[in-house]
Motif scaffolding. Structure first.
Motif, PDB file in Angstrom:
ATOM      1  N   PHE A  43      -8.220  40.989  37.011  1.00 22.54           N
ATOM      2  CA  PHE A  43      -9.003  40.749  38.224  1.00 22.54           C
ATOM      3  C   PHE A  43      -9.350  39.276  38.361  1.00 22.54           C
ATOM      4  N   THR A  44      -9.616  38.636  37.227  1.00 20.66           N
ATOM      5  CA  THR A  44      -9.942  37.201  37.244  1.00 20.66           C
ATOM      6  C   THR A  44      -8.814  36.382  37.836  1.00 20.66           C
ATOM      7  N   ASN A  45      -7.593  36.630  37.382  1.00 20.41           N
ATOM      8  CA  ASN A  45      -6.457  35.851  37.869  1.00 20.41           C
ATOM      9  C   ASN A  45      -6.190  36.113  39.349  1.00 20.41           C
ATOM     10  N   LEU A  93     -20.304  40.910  30.039  1.00 15.10           N
ATOM     11  CA  LEU A  93     -19.480  41.813  29.240  1.00 15.10           C
ATOM     12  C   LEU A  93     -18.368  41.142  28.434  1.00 15.10           C
ATOM     13  N   LEU A  94     -18.006  39.912  28.779  1.00 11.25           N
ATOM     14  CA  LEU A  94     -16.806  39.334  28.166  1.00 11.25           C
ATOM     15  C   LEU A  94     -17.026  37.995  27.471  1.00 11.25           C
ATOM     16  N   ALA A  95     -18.159  37.359  27.674  1.00  9.30           N
ATOM     17  CA  ALA A  95     -18.367  36.009  27.136  1.00  9.30           C
ATOM     18  C   ALA A  95     -18.247  35.968  25.616  1.00  9.30           C
ATOM     19  N   GLY A  96     -18.604  37.048  24.934  1.00 13.75           N
ATOM     20  CA  GLY A  96     -18.534  37.068  23.476  1.00 13.75           C
ATOM     21  C   GLY A  96     -17.244  37.621  22.922  1.00 13.75           C
ATOM     22  N   TYR A 162      -9.159  45.108  30.716  1.00 13.03           N
ATOM     23  CA  TYR A 162     -10.522  44.903  30.224  1.00 13.03           C
ATOM     24  C   TYR A 162     -10.968  46.102  29.402  1.00 13.03           C
ATOM     25  N   TRP A 163     -11.716  45.827  28.339  1.00 12.68           N
ATOM     26  CA  TRP A 163     -12.117  46.903  27.435  1.00 12.68           C
ATOM     27  C   TRP A 163     -12.992  47.949  28.117  1.00 12.68           C
ATOM     28  N   PHE A 164     -13.789  47.559  29.096  1.00  7.52           N
ATOM     29  CA  PHE A 164     -14.729  48.500  29.694  1.00  7.52           C
ATOM     30  C   PHE A 164     -14.081  49.465  30.690  1.00  7.52           C
ATOM     31  N   ILE A 165     -12.777  49.301  30.960  1.00  7.54           N
ATOM     32  CA  ILE A 165     -12.074  50.325  31.742  1.00  7.54           C
ATOM     33  C   ILE A 165     -10.980  50.984  30.910  1.00  7.54           C
ATOM     34  N   ARG A 169     -11.686  52.351  24.316  1.00  8.96           N
ATOM     35  CA  ARG A 169     -12.638  51.333  23.860  1.00  8.96           C
ATOM     36  C   ARG A 169     -14.000  51.426  24.545  1.00  8.96           C
ATOM     37  N   ALA A 170     -14.054  52.143  25.642  1.00  7.69           N
ATOM     38  CA  ALA A 170     -15.305  52.243  26.401  1.00  7.69           C
ATOM     39  C   ALA A 170     -16.071  53.529  26.115  1.00  7.69           C
TER      40      ALA A 170
END
Length: 207
Positions: A43-45, A93-96, A162-165, A169-170
């Motif tokens: 989504f970022t790209n 959710l992703l900075a770390g 992403y891990w949260f979808i 992993r979620a």
């Protein structure tokens, strides 16, 4: 330097910078043998490319003194809200997380700088059209479509951006639903805020 020149120059500069950042990371991505389709499934790209095009096109419209239509304003709103949520979700959710091959300066541009730039651009030069609640639903079509695409493709190829979808992993599909709903609420809140500010603030450049 006039406000009009600042607006034009800023949109061109940050639009081109975004494309350079995404293009540089794409080169790194492919050089390491990673999948091209996966790169364009983040989504970022996608949102940064979208934002870059909006900046460049809207900058050109100011340059030639072509007033934006309602569709232009709604499209810019879609890109602005998407980038605002990119910054918020990354921070929350992703900075770390391990960012792998993502170059530090590219990370700064796509996750921090351009979200701020897009919101600042919206506040400096709010839409010409009077926005209505129906426009919020237009703004939500992009993230909802992206979520559906990511979940369907992820189930087919067993890869999620992403891990949260990612159900594995979620915490299963229940976890995915919780995160998806939370992010959807975030999109709705940001959309309502941008709609209110867009109608309240005064345009700095009239043409």
């Amino acid at each position: 330097m006039t406000k009009r020149n600042v607006l034009i120059g800023g949109r061109f500069f940050f639009g081109l910078l975004t494309l350079v950042a995404v293009g540089t990371q794409l080169t790194v991505h492919l050089g390491m043998g990673y999948d091209l389709w996966n790169f364009f499934s983040y989504f970022t790209n996608l949102s940064n490319i979208f934002a870059a095009l909006v900046l460049l096109i809207s900058g050109y419209r100011v340059l030639i003194r072509k007033r934006p239509t309602e569709a232009d304003d709604v499209t810019r709103g879609t890109a602005t809200i998407a980038m605002a949520v990119v910054g918020l979700v990354f921070g929350a959710l992703l900075a770390g997380e391990d960012l792998g091959s993502l170059l530090p300066w590219v990370n700064f541009v796509v996750h921090y700088l351009i979200p701020v730039v897009m919101v600042a651009d919206w506040l400096f030069q709010p839409p010409r059209a009077t926005l209505q609640l129906k426009h919020v639903w237009y703004w939500l079509l992009y993230p909802v479509g992206y979520l559906v695409y990511s979940l369907v493709r992820g189930a087919l190829v067993n890869w999620y951006p992403y891990w949260f979808i990612d159900p594995a992993r979620a915490g299963g599909w229940g976890g995915v639903v919780v995160f998806a709903l939370a992010i959807s609420v975030g999109f709705l809140v940001v959309s309502l805020a941008m709609l209110w500010l867009g109608n309240k603030l005064k345009r700095q450049v009239d043409y």
